[in-house]
Design a protein around this motif. Structure first.
Motif, PDB file in Angstrom:
ATOM      1  N   UNK A   1      -2.449  26.399 -84.500  1.00 40.57           N
ATOM      2  CA  UNK A   1      -1.878  27.676 -84.110  1.00 40.57           C
ATOM      3  C   UNK A   1      -2.290  28.747 -85.111  1.00 40.57           C
ATOM      4  N   UNK A   2      -2.433  29.954 -84.641  1.00 37.12           N
ATOM      5  CA  UNK A   2      -2.871  31.056 -85.492  1.00 37.12           C
ATOM      6  C   UNK A   2      -1.784  31.424 -86.496  1.00 37.12           C
ATOM      7  N   UNK A   3      -2.226  31.827 -87.690  1.00 34.01           N
ATOM      8  CA  UNK A   3      -1.292  32.184 -88.743  1.00 34.01           C
ATOM      9  C   UNK A   3      -1.208  33.683 -88.994  1.00 34.01           C
ATOM     10  N   UNK A   4      -2.237  34.419 -88.621  1.00 30.40           N
ATOM     11  CA  UNK A   4      -2.265  35.849 -88.905  1.00 30.40           C
ATOM     12  C   UNK A   4      -1.674  36.643 -87.748  1.00 30.40           C
ATOM     13  N   UNK A   5      -1.054  37.772 -88.107  1.00 29.00           N
ATOM     14  CA  UNK A   5      -0.476  38.639 -87.086  1.00 29.00           C
ATOM     15  C   UNK A   5      -1.535  39.114 -86.109  1.00 29.00           C
ATOM     16  N   UNK A   7      -4.290  37.666 -85.251  1.00 29.98           N
ATOM     17  CA  UNK A   7      -4.725  36.573 -84.375  1.00 29.98           C
ATOM     18  C   UNK A   7      -3.704  36.335 -83.270  1.00 29.98           C
ATOM     19  N   UNK A   8      -2.424  36.427 -83.621  1.00 34.84           N
ATOM     20  CA  UNK A   8      -1.376  36.256 -82.606  1.00 34.84           C
ATOM     21  C   UNK A   8      -1.439  37.370 -81.574  1.00 34.84           C
ATOM     22  N   UNK A   9      -1.664  38.589 -82.041  1.00 28.23           N
ATOM     23  CA  UNK A   9      -1.789  39.724 -81.123  1.00 28.23           C
ATOM     24  C   UNK A   9      -3.006  39.538 -80.220  1.00 28.23           C
ATOM     25  N   UNK A  10      -4.121  39.068 -80.797  1.00 29.54           N
ATOM     26  CA  UNK A  10      -5.335  38.845 -80.018  1.00 29.54           C
ATOM     27  C   UNK A  10      -5.083  37.815 -78.927  1.00 29.54           C
ATOM     28  N   UNK A  14      -5.559  38.772 -75.081  1.00 34.06           N
ATOM     29  CA  UNK A  14      -6.548  38.018 -74.296  1.00 34.06           C
ATOM     30  C   UNK A  14      -5.929  37.431 -73.040  1.00 34.06           C
ATOM     31  N   UNK A  15      -4.723  36.925 -73.160  1.00 29.36           N
ATOM     32  CA  UNK A  15      -4.047  36.341 -71.998  1.00 29.36           C
ATOM     33  C   UNK A  15      -3.750  37.409 -70.955  1.00 29.36           C
TER      34      UNK A  15
END
Length: 85
Positions: A1-5, A7-10, A14-15
């Motif tokens: 799972x992504x750790x950076x903010x 990356x989570x936003x991306x 993307x979804x």
């Protein structure tokens, strides 16, 4: 799972884009099928302009390849012309 903010936003963005792209592509395919099922020349001519616009929009956003859009438009225009004859 992504750790950076970021990356989570991306992942979220993307979804959202994937869902919208799938919706637009599916509605375009449905419009193409509707056009192919049409037997009236004037109705087909109106539908052709809408479908061509949809295909151009998909190609512009790289949802489908530009050559695929061009091939579809060409085949549909040929079909509509055959209805008029």
């Amino acid at each position: 799972m992504a750790n950076h903010k970021s990356a989570l936003k991306r992942i979220r963005s993307n979804e959202a884009k994937r869902v919208l792209n799938r919706y637009q592509a599916k509605s375009t395919r449905t419009a193409i099928k509707k056009l192919r099922a049409t037997t009236d020349a004037t109705a087909a001519q109106e539908l052709l302009s809408k479908v061509s616009s949809m295909l151009d929009r998909l190609a512009k956003k790289n949802i489908i390849h530009k050559n695929k859009a061009a091939n579809n438009k060409s085949k549909l225009a040929k079909f509509v012309k055959s209805l008029a004859a």
